[in-house]
Design a protein around this motif. Structure first.
Motif, PDB file in Angstrom:
ATOM      1  N   UNK A  91       0.799  -1.217   0.025  1.00 56.75           N
ATOM      2  CA  UNK A  91       0.008   0.011  -0.092  1.00 56.75           C
ATOM      3  C   UNK A  91       0.838   1.367   0.114  1.00 56.75           C
ATOM      4  N   UNK A  92       2.077   1.184   0.879  1.00 60.05           N
ATOM      5  CA  UNK A  92       2.718   2.565   0.777  1.00 60.05           C
ATOM      6  C   UNK A  92       3.572   2.664  -0.632  1.00 60.05           C
ATOM      7  N   UNK A  93       4.057   1.397  -1.220  1.00 60.91           N
ATOM      8  CA  UNK A  93       4.329   1.529  -2.638  1.00 60.91           C
ATOM      9  C   UNK A  93       3.225   2.249  -3.613  1.00 60.91           C
ATOM     10  N   UNK A  94       2.141   1.968  -3.371  1.00 62.53           N
ATOM     11  CA  UNK A  94       1.058   2.461  -4.314  1.00 62.53           C
ATOM     12  C   UNK A  94       1.191   3.881  -3.912  1.00 62.53           C
ATOM     13  N   UNK A  95       1.241   4.410  -2.792  1.00 66.25           N
ATOM     14  CA  UNK A  95       0.924   5.845  -2.293  1.00 66.25           C
ATOM     15  C   UNK A  95       2.027   6.596  -2.948  1.00 66.25           C
ATOM     16  N   UNK A  96       3.241   5.842  -2.946  1.00 64.31           N
ATOM     17  CA  UNK A  96       4.428   6.334  -3.522  1.00 64.31           C
ATOM     18  C   UNK A  96       4.168   6.677  -4.944  1.00 64.31           C
ATOM     19  N   UNK A  97       3.671   5.738  -5.671  1.00 64.36           N
ATOM     20  CA  UNK A  97       3.326   5.951  -7.110  1.00 64.36           C
ATOM     21  C   UNK A  97       2.160   7.066  -7.267  1.00 64.36           C
ATOM     22  N   UNK A  98       1.301   6.956  -6.530  1.00 62.40           N
ATOM     23  CA  UNK A  98       0.156   7.906  -6.875  1.00 62.40           C
ATOM     24  C   UNK A  98       0.717   9.196  -6.575  1.00 62.40           C
ATOM     25  N   UNK A  99       1.685   9.508  -5.718  1.00 65.64           N
ATOM     26  CA  UNK A  99       2.236  10.889  -5.424  1.00 65.64           C
ATOM     27  C   UNK A  99       3.212  11.370  -6.565  1.00 65.64           C
ATOM     28  N   UNK A 100       3.946  10.417  -7.195  1.00 62.43           N
ATOM     29  CA  UNK A 100       4.721  10.574  -8.433  1.00 62.43           C
ATOM     30  C   UNK A 100       3.622  10.891  -9.587  1.00 62.43           C
ATOM     31  N   UNK A 101       2.556  10.372  -9.766  1.00 65.98           N
ATOM     32  CA  UNK A 101       1.533  10.506 -10.687  1.00 65.98           C
ATOM     33  C   UNK A 101       1.052  11.869 -10.696  1.00 65.98           C
ATOM     34  N   UNK A 102       0.756  12.722  -9.439  1.00 59.24           N
ATOM     35  CA  UNK A 102       0.152  13.769  -9.350  1.00 59.24           C
ATOM     36  C   UNK A 102       1.270  14.927  -9.697  1.00 59.24           C
ATOM     37  N   UNK A 103       2.595  14.599  -9.660  1.00 61.85           N
ATOM     38  CA  UNK A 103       3.340  15.560 -10.249  1.00 61.85           C
ATOM     39  C   UNK A 103       3.298  15.793 -11.857  1.00 61.85           C
ATOM     40  N   UNK A 104       3.144  14.745 -12.477  1.00 63.45           N
ATOM     41  CA  UNK A 104       2.932  14.960 -14.034  1.00 63.45           C
ATOM     42  C   UNK A 104       1.539  15.003 -14.552  1.00 63.45           C
ATOM     43  N   UNK A 113      -9.471   7.970  -8.996  1.00 60.12           N
ATOM     44  CA  UNK A 113      -9.671   6.673  -8.837  1.00 60.12           C
ATOM     45  C   UNK A 113      -8.407   5.799  -8.386  1.00 60.12           C
ATOM     46  N   UNK A 114      -7.392   6.524  -8.789  1.00 66.76           N
ATOM     47  CA  UNK A 114      -5.983   5.540  -8.232  1.00 66.76           C
ATOM     48  C   UNK A 114      -6.180   5.809  -6.614  1.00 66.76           C
TER      49      UNK A 114
END
Length: 187
Positions: A91-104, A113-114
């Motif tokens: 879940x922590x990994x998914x949150x890290x990916x979500x934070x990266x996605x918010x940058x771009x 949805x994410x």
């Protein structure tokens, strides 16, 4: 007559020997009794020493048992949450990916949805470990599950004494309350 005298002397000697033997027997018994007492006393001392040794060994074993169980308990407490934390790492990994996605990304709908997917994954991981949310709204106020923040006038008479709003969700872990629900109660 000499034979009679010899026979009489022999009889006297036997009688004297019997008396002497009797005296020796009495002396032997008299000396044997004190000898038996020290032997019995020595035996009791040995038994006492053996029992003390047994007691000390048992005490040492119990002391070792206490230390070992205390050490195991400390180790258990230190690693008790390990499996929960390991299950939350994804879940922590998914949150890290979500934070990266918010940058771009500018697409708010896909971000939402994410985040919903990550939220569902977190809830699933915790529920597999025994965590459950409490349902509180429109339920009777119960101090075993709820913590009242405030009372407000009930919008309808049937909501008196019931939970009107939930400020913070309550949770149970394996049917034990780990966090009380903070609620607003109708008065």
């Amino acid at each position: 007559m000499d034979t009679n005298k010899e026979t009489t002397d022999e009889a006297l000697n036997e009688t004297q020997q019997t008396e002497l033997t009797g005296e020796h027997a009495e002396q032997a018994q008299a000396t044997a009794q004190p000898t038996e007492e020290p032997a019995a006393e020595e035996k009791l001392k040995q038994e006492n020493a053996a029992l003390n040794d047994k007691y000390l060994r048992l005490y040492a074993e119990f002391d070792n048992y206490k230390r070992r169980t205390q050490k195991e308990r400390v180790e258990l407490l230190q690693t008790a949450g390990k499996d929960v934390i390991v299950s939350l790492l994804t879940v922590l990994d998914d949150f890290d990916r979500a934070l990266k996605a918010t940058e771009t990304s500018d697409d708010i709908k896909s971000l939402r949805e994410g985040i919903i997917l990550v939220h569902q994954k977190l809830k699933t991981a915790l529920s597999q470990k025994g965590l459950k949310e409490m349902e509180s709204i429109n339920k009777e106020f119960d101090t075993d599950f709820h913590e009242a923040i405030t009372n407000i006038p009930a919008p309808s008479p049937e909501l008196k004494g019931k939970v009107i709003d939930e400020v913070e969700k309550g949770y149970t872990l394996n049917d034990n309350v780990i966090r009380f629900a903070k609620v607003v109660v109708g008065a």
